[in-house]
Motif scaffolding. Structure first.
Motif, PDB file in Angstrom:
ATOM      1  N   MET A   1     -56.978 -76.101 -26.998  1.00 52.64           N
ATOM      2  CA  MET A   1     -55.808 -76.204 -27.861  1.00 52.64           C
ATOM      3  C   MET A   1     -55.198 -74.822 -28.025  1.00 52.64           C
ATOM      4  N   THR A   2     -53.868 -74.743 -27.944  1.00 50.52           N
ATOM      5  CA  THR A   2     -53.203 -73.448 -27.989  1.00 50.52           C
ATOM      6  C   THR A   2     -52.859 -73.060 -29.414  1.00 50.52           C
ATOM      7  N   MET A   3     -52.611 -71.743 -29.601  1.00 44.80           N
ATOM      8  CA  MET A   3     -52.265 -71.201 -30.914  1.00 44.80           C
ATOM      9  C   MET A   3     -50.849 -70.657 -30.835  1.00 44.80           C
ATOM     10  N   SER A   4     -50.114 -70.770 -31.941  1.00 45.63           N
ATOM     11  CA  SER A   4     -48.771 -70.182 -31.972  1.00 45.63           C
ATOM     12  C   SER A   4     -48.895 -68.676 -32.198  1.00 45.63           C
ATOM     13  N   ASN A   5     -47.797 -67.959 -31.970  1.00 40.81           N
ATOM     14  CA  ASN A   5     -47.791 -66.513 -32.179  1.00 40.81           C
ATOM     15  C   ASN A   5     -47.437 -66.144 -33.611  1.00 40.81           C
ATOM     16  N   THR A  14     -50.899 -80.636 -25.737  1.00 39.16           N
ATOM     17  CA  THR A  14     -49.915 -81.172 -24.798  1.00 39.16           C
ATOM     18  C   THR A  14     -50.620 -81.865 -23.645  1.00 39.16           C
ATOM     19  N   ILE A  15     -49.815 -82.495 -22.801  1.00 37.98           N
ATOM     20  CA  ILE A  15     -50.352 -83.155 -21.617  1.00 37.98           C
ATOM     21  C   ILE A  15     -51.005 -82.128 -20.685  1.00 37.98           C
ATOM     22  N   HIS A  16     -50.512 -80.887 -20.717  1.00 34.46           N
ATOM     23  CA  HIS A  16     -51.116 -79.824 -19.908  1.00 34.46           C
ATOM     24  C   HIS A  16     -52.532 -79.502 -20.411  1.00 34.46           C
ATOM     25  N   ASP A  17     -52.727 -79.514 -21.741  1.00 35.22           N
ATOM     26  CA  ASP A  17     -54.057 -79.273 -22.306  1.00 35.22           C
ATOM     27  C   ASP A  17     -55.026 -80.368 -21.879  1.00 35.22           C
ATOM     28  N   VAL A  18     -54.554 -81.620 -21.899  1.00 35.64           N
ATOM     29  CA  VAL A  18     -55.403 -82.742 -21.485  1.00 35.64           C
ATOM     30  C   VAL A  18     -55.793 -82.586 -20.023  1.00 35.64           C
ATOM     31  N   ASN A  48     -59.406 -89.899 -20.492  1.00 29.49           N
ATOM     32  CA  ASN A  48     -59.606 -90.491 -21.819  1.00 29.49           C
ATOM     33  C   ASN A  48     -60.516 -89.624 -22.684  1.00 29.49           C
ATOM     34  N   ALA A  49     -61.557 -89.049 -22.068  1.00 26.16           N
ATOM     35  CA  ALA A  49     -62.465 -88.162 -22.805  1.00 26.16           C
ATOM     36  C   ALA A  49     -61.724 -86.899 -23.265  1.00 26.16           C
ATOM     37  N   ALA A  50     -60.839 -86.390 -22.392  1.00 29.07           N
ATOM     38  CA  ALA A  50     -60.074 -85.184 -22.744  1.00 29.07           C
ATOM     39  C   ALA A  50     -59.075 -85.472 -23.866  1.00 29.07           C
ATOM     40  N   ILE A  51     -58.514 -86.663 -23.857  1.00 30.06           N
ATOM     41  CA  ILE A  51     -57.587 -87.052 -24.931  1.00 30.06           C
ATOM     42  C   ILE A  51     -58.325 -87.077 -26.270  1.00 30.06           C
ATOM     43  N   ARG A  52     -59.534 -87.649 -26.258  1.00 25.48           N
ATOM     44  CA  ARG A  52     -60.328 -87.695 -27.490  1.00 25.48           C
ATOM     45  C   ARG A  52     -60.711 -86.293 -27.952  1.00 25.48           C
ATOM     46  N   LYS A  53     -61.063 -85.449 -26.998  1.00 19.42           N
ATOM     47  CA  LYS A  53     -61.519 -84.102 -27.338  1.00 19.42           C
ATOM     48  C   LYS A  53     -60.384 -83.238 -27.881  1.00 19.42           C
ATOM     49  N   THR A  54     -59.220 -83.343 -27.252  1.00 22.31           N
ATOM     50  CA  THR A  54     -58.105 -82.488 -27.659  1.00 22.31           C
ATOM     51  C   THR A  54     -57.333 -83.056 -28.849  1.00 22.31           C
ATOM     52  N   GLY A  55     -57.470 -84.383 -29.083  1.00 17.73           N
ATOM     53  CA  GLY A  55     -56.684 -85.002 -30.142  1.00 17.73           C
ATOM     54  C   GLY A  55     -55.246 -85.230 -29.733  1.00 17.73           C
TER      55      GLY A  55
END
Length: 343
Positions: A1-5, A14-18, A48-55
């Motif tokens: 998961m990314t952080m803002s500046n 995002t879909i890229h994180d998944v 599906n596992a990545a979706i659960r993990k990343t939220g």
């Protein structure tokens, strides 16, 4: 998961994180989110596992711009608004359809069209593409909503058989005629021969089929079909009470009554009580639906159970299949006699 500046506040995944967490391409994630076509079982499970993990949560607005779909379904009730609150069956169907769609992460929009003005507004909304399909509940003879939606190319499933001949609309229904036959056979087995009926509205498929089942079963048993023992209602408690008053006036020797809905049967019971008729000693009473009204009645109603959980699930299944390109189908589900104290 990314952080803002700014301030360290977390950005939504995002879909890229998944894709990164799953170890697959962004295209593979996109295919999984749009139905899993051309995706291996291993890749689908990883996504599906990545979706659960990343939220990760699907951006429905963005997806609708790509797919041309709204990702929502309409539940259209063509009855006055008060019917939604009086008749427990509508709420049971609404809840069941909501639950069935929740399994697909699809929201359900309640739409009421009990007047011509409401109907025109709702039809404009639906045909503008704000829902992907419609679950239609309570359609009367002469009601053109189903055919209008079909002609507009809107995927549609109706609860109950269409009234018009040759209709090509998908529908899911309980076997109303067979359920009525089961109830009348049960009343006959108790030794009752002067069996009245309070039918449903005769411009609805349930009203027509339940009355037909009543007449057929009496005829097969060699019992005369006496028109003085037949009245109709509108599925409301008040119409059941009025129907029972009419039956008692026309056929005071009535020893049983088949009522085409549990809510109407509550009205019948109230009238019989006021008239000094004991249930079931003097008059046996049978209902239809096995709704909350059956168990709340005094005495509790012997009735015909409609499988509302299956009806809801099948309506959703058939509609989603139709949205996916399958042809319209008809599904008829069996009913069941439920014996309680009233008969």
């Amino acid at each position: 998961m990314t952080m803002s500046n700014t301030g360290g506040r977390r950005k939504p995944p995002t879909i890229h994180d998944v894709a990164r967490v799953a170890g697959v391409s962004r295209g593979t994630v996109s295919r999984v989110l749009n139905g899993g076509h051309y995706v291996s079982p291993a890749a689908q499970e990883a996504v599906n596992a990545a979706i659960r993990k990343t939220g990760y949560v699907v951006n429905r607005h963005a997806r609708s711009l790509i797919t041309g779909r709204s990702d929502s379904i309409g539940f259209l009730l063509t009855e006055p608004q008060e019917k939604l609150f009086e008749d427990p069956n509508f709420n049971v169907l609404l809840h069941g359809c909501t639950q069935a769609l929740a399994a697909h992460d699809i929201p359900l929009l309640l739409m009421l069209a009990g007047t011509e003005d409401e109907r025109r507004r709702i039809m404009r909304y639906i045909t503008a593409g704000h829902v992907d399909g419609v679950l239609l509940v309570s359609s009367h003879s002469g009601d053109t909503v189903a055919e209008e939606l079909r002609e507009a190319g809107v995927p549609l499933v109706q609860c109950g058989k269409p009234m018009g001949p040759g209709s090509k609309v998908s529908y899911v229904a309980a076997d109303d005629r067979d359920g009525a036959r089961d109830m009348v056979r049960h009343l006959l087995s108790l030794g009752r021969r002067r069996i009245g009926v309070v039918s449903g509205p005769l411009d609805t498929p349930g009203g027509v089929d339940r009355l037909a089942g009543y007449k057929e079963t009496l005829t097969e048993a060699g019992v005369e079909v006496d028109e003085r023992l037949i009245v109709s209602g509108d599925y409301s408690r008040a119409s059941g009470a009025a129907g029972a008053e009419k039956l008692l006036a026309q056929a005071p020797d009535m020893d049983a009554v088949f009522v085409a809905s549990d809510l109407m049967a509550q009205g019948v019971l109230a009238t019989l009580h006021r008239a000094g008729r004991r249930v079931p000693e003097d008059v046996s009473v049978g209902g239809f639906d096995d709704s909350a009204a059956a168990t709340e009645a005094t005495p509790a109603l012997t009735t015909i159970r409609q499988p509302y959980d299956r009806i809801s699930a099948e309506m959703v299944r058939v509609l989603l299949a139709q949205i996916g390109g399958e042809d319209p189908v008809a599904v008829i589900l069996p009913t069941e006699l439920v014996r309680r104290e009233s008969a």
